[in-house]
Design an enzyme around this catalytic site. Structure first.
Site, PDB file in Angstrom:
ATOM      1  N   THR A  72     145.879  -4.939  48.724  1.00  0.00           N
ATOM      2  CA  THR A  72     145.090  -5.042  47.490  1.00  0.00           C
ATOM      3  C   THR A  72     144.881  -3.647  46.903  1.00  0.00           C
ATOM      4  OG1 THR A  72     144.025  -7.054  48.250  1.00  0.00           O
ATOM      5  CG2 THR A  72     142.846  -5.786  46.571  1.00  0.00           C
ATOM      6  N   ASN A 150     153.727 -15.559  48.397  1.00  0.00           N
ATOM      7  CA  ASN A 150     152.945 -15.899  49.587  1.00  0.00           C
ATOM      8  C   ASN A 150     152.679 -17.394  49.723  1.00  0.00           C
ATOM      9  OD1 ASN A 150     151.532 -14.700  47.253  1.00  0.00           O
ATOM     10  ND2 ASN A 150     149.713 -15.572  48.195  1.00  0.00           N
ATOM     11  N   GLN A 178     155.061  -9.958  51.923  1.00  0.00           N
ATOM     12  CA  GLN A 178     155.481 -11.086  52.761  1.00  0.00           C
ATOM     13  C   GLN A 178     156.916 -10.946  53.288  1.00  0.00           C
ATOM     14  OE1 GLN A 178     153.470 -13.404  53.809  1.00  0.00           O
ATOM     15  NE2 GLN A 178     151.728 -13.193  52.415  1.00  0.00           N
ATOM     16  N   SER A 198     151.554  -4.495  53.673  1.00  0.00           N
ATOM     17  CA  SER A 198     150.249  -4.731  54.294  1.00  0.00           C
ATOM     18  C   SER A 198     150.433  -4.885  55.796  1.00  0.00           C
ATOM     19  CB  SER A 198     149.633  -6.008  53.714  1.00  0.00           C
ATOM     20  OG  SER A 198     148.427  -6.313  54.372  1.00  0.00           O
ATOM     21  N   ALA A 199     149.588  -4.217  56.597  1.00  0.00           N
ATOM     22  CA  ALA A 199     149.767  -4.243  58.059  1.00  0.00           C
ATOM     23  C   ALA A 199     149.554  -5.635  58.645  1.00  0.00           C
ATOM     24  CB  ALA A 199     148.804  -3.246  58.706  1.00  0.00           C
ATOM     25  N   HIS A 200     148.498  -6.340  58.186  1.00  0.00           N
ATOM     26  CA  HIS A 200     148.164  -7.590  58.887  1.00  0.00           C
ATOM     27  C   HIS A 200     149.107  -8.742  58.579  1.00  0.00           C
ATOM     28  CE1 HIS A 200     145.687 -10.031  55.831  1.00  0.00           C
ATOM     29  NE2 HIS A 200     145.920  -8.923  55.182  1.00  0.00           N
ATOM     30  N   THR A 237     138.924   9.752  54.541  1.00  0.00           N
ATOM     31  CA  THR A 237     139.443   9.929  55.901  1.00  0.00           C
ATOM     32  C   THR A 237     140.264   8.707  56.303  1.00  0.00           C
ATOM     33  OG1 THR A 237     137.541  11.278  56.437  1.00  0.00           O
ATOM     34  CG2 THR A 237     138.765  10.371  58.306  1.00  0.00           C
ATOM     35  N   CYS A 325     140.163 -21.158  46.296  1.00  0.00           N
ATOM     36  CA  CYS A 325     138.802 -21.650  46.183  1.00  0.00           C
ATOM     37  C   CYS A 325     137.944 -20.513  45.650  1.00  0.00           C
ATOM     38  CB  CYS A 325     138.329 -22.052  47.571  1.00  0.00           C
ATOM     39  SG  CYS A 325     136.885 -23.070  47.526  1.00  0.00           S
TER      40      CYS A 325
HETATM   41  N1  PMP Z   1     150.003  -9.472  48.000  1.00  0.00           N
HETATM   42  C1  PMP Z   1     150.414 -10.606  48.593  1.00  0.00           C
HETATM   43  C2  PMP Z   1     151.721 -11.211  48.183  1.00  0.00           C
HETATM   44  C3  PMP Z   1     149.646 -11.204  49.589  1.00  0.00           C
HETATM   45  O1  PMP Z   1     150.063 -12.327  50.188  1.00  0.00           O
HETATM   46  C4  PMP Z   1     148.406 -10.602  49.948  1.00  0.00           C
HETATM   47  C5  PMP Z   1     147.515 -11.227  51.001  1.00  0.00           C
HETATM   48  N2  PMP Z   1     147.295 -12.604  50.815  1.00  0.00           N
HETATM   49  C6  PMP Z   1     148.026  -9.417  49.315  1.00  0.00           C
HETATM   50  C7  PMP Z   1     148.850  -8.884  48.344  1.00  0.00           C
HETATM   51  C8  PMP Z   1     146.736  -8.706  49.673  1.00  0.00           C
HETATM   52  O2  PMP Z   1     146.870  -8.125  50.956  1.00  0.00           O
HETATM   53  P1  PMP Z   1     145.667  -7.422  51.724  1.00  0.00           P
HETATM   54  O3  PMP Z   1     144.999  -8.507  52.489  1.00  0.00           O
HETATM   55  O4  PMP Z   1     146.326  -6.426  52.649  1.00  0.00           O
HETATM   56  O5  PMP Z   1     144.786  -6.762  50.736  1.00  0.00           O
END
Ligand code: PMP
Length: 386
Positions: A72, A150, A178, A198-200, A237, A325
């Protein structure tokens, strides 16, 4: 949580064991990466190692990686009028985004809302290149098109988009969150100017991400001002454990060289064949085009996604609904709306997304839950039809 089946990898992938080890190791270390003493240099080294690992994931130079708090923030940094290729370049006055972007892109970053316009997609969910060409006529624009969606997994023709954008003098940002481990996401091959990760989403920890930028691109007005970290582009940081975990996850993805994609593709065939045999009227969104191998988005006439997600959850299976939602109201997905899906059908959209540790038994569990759920959820509809 025991005895659960997690099939919501596009929302957040489980932490990979090596990423977990890297996070834990860095939580134990003291030191600010900007400090010159040994403790500071030690954690700085961990960040620079991770920078190299993340860069390698997308075939970019380490120097092009800017670490952020997630995708984000990386998207917000990318969507800025102030990027310049050479001194004297004017600011980008317009932003064009595809109609199926994540909310963090659709919101337009730091562009005034009046300067953001959308590029439509066709019924398959693929960007309309003719419309892109038309909208690019005029002053150079910053354009943002995601590599893969996504919700539906639909893959965009980024190389063609890049050619069109560059011919018109524009800059291209690609949200590739993705893609890693699922489809190719080489920064140079895509010819993107800016790219978000994005890491997660790749098995790293939540709360870390990166913006990759092409050599020579400068940002005149950064998002955060302060200590000048990340080459002056992202003050604050650094999240050392998060970044170290991100790097470890990136390395793991590179090491499995395509196996995850093949594995999840096999599971998806099993899933979609099974779903169709239980409910022949089921609809799979975006199946006519190229999709991420791990993603299925489906609906069925008469289905309500909120009810179905709860039903799956009670059966021990975590999936997500294709609707967002917000403020207590369930909004139909903007992605499906942009594809021209009937709003009643879109209200039933369910997303199933898998990864390297998903097993056939997990898919069987979902299928047996669907068999029971579809009987009760669709019963009313059948009696109306009868
Ligand atoms: N872009 C896409 C295509 C995503 O799927 C997501 C997470 N749903 C994000 C951006 C945002 O990622 P983050 O949770 O790392 O802010």
């Amino acid at each position: 949580m025991t005895d659960r089946v997690y099939l919501d990898w596009n929302a957040s992938a489980p932490l990979r064991p090596k990423a977990r080890a890297a996070v834990l190791a860095m939580l134990e270390r003291t030191g600010n990466p900007s400090s010159v003493h040994a403790e500071g240099r030690d954690v700085r080294q961990a960040i620079e190692r991770a920078r190299g690992e993340v860069a390698k994931l997308v075939g970019a130079d380490a120097g092009s990686v800017i670490f952020t708090s997630g995708a984000t923030e990386a998207n917000a940094l990318a969507l800025s009028p102030g990027w310049v290729r050479s001194p004297g370049d004017g600011p980008f006055m317009r932003l064009l985004v595809s109609a199926v972007e994540h909310a963090s892109v659709r919101e337009g970053g730091r562009f005034d809302r009046g300067r953001v316009s959308q590029i439509p997609v066709d019924g398959r969910g693929v960007i309309e290149l003719g419309a892109l060409r038309e909208r690019l006529a005029g002053p150079p624009a910053l354009v943002s098109v995601m590599l893969a969606n996504n919700e539906t997994g639909v893959v965009q023709p980024i190389c063609e988009v890049a050619r069109i954008v560059h011919e018109a003098g524009g800059l291209l940002h690609v949200d590739a969150v993705q893609a890693p481990g699922r489809i190719g996401c080489d920064f140079n091959a895509l010819d993107a100017d800016l790219l978000t990760l994005s890491a997660h989403k790749i098995g790293g920890p939540r709360g870390a991400g990166a913006l990759i930028r092409k050599a020579g691109l400068h940002l005149e007005d950064t998002l955060t001002r302060g200590g000048g970290q990340e080459r002056g582009l992202r003050a604050g940081t650094e999240n050392v454990p998060g970044i170290a975990g991100f790097g470890a996850a990136a390395t793991e993805i590179l090491a499995q060289s395509g196996q995850e994609a093949a594995h999840t593709r096999r599971l998806r065939t099993m899933l979609e064949t099974g779903l169709r045999s239980v409910t022949p009227d089921i609809v799979f969104f975006g199946e006519e085009g190229e999709r991420l191998p791990n993603t299925t988005c489906f609906s069925h006439p008469g289905l309500l996604a909120e009810t179905a997600v709860i039903g799956f959850d009670l059966a021990g299976v975590a999936v997500s609904s294709g609707s967002a939602c917000s403020s207590g109201k369930v909004q139909p997905s903007h992605v499906l709306a942009a594809m021209g899906v009937d709003p009643a059908l879109a209200r039933g959209a369910i997303r199933v997304s898998t990864g390297y540790s998903t097993k056939e038994a997990d898919i069987e569990r979902l299928l047996s839950a669907w068999t029971k759920l579809s009987e009760s959820l669709l019963k009313g509809r059948k009696s109306i039809a009868a």
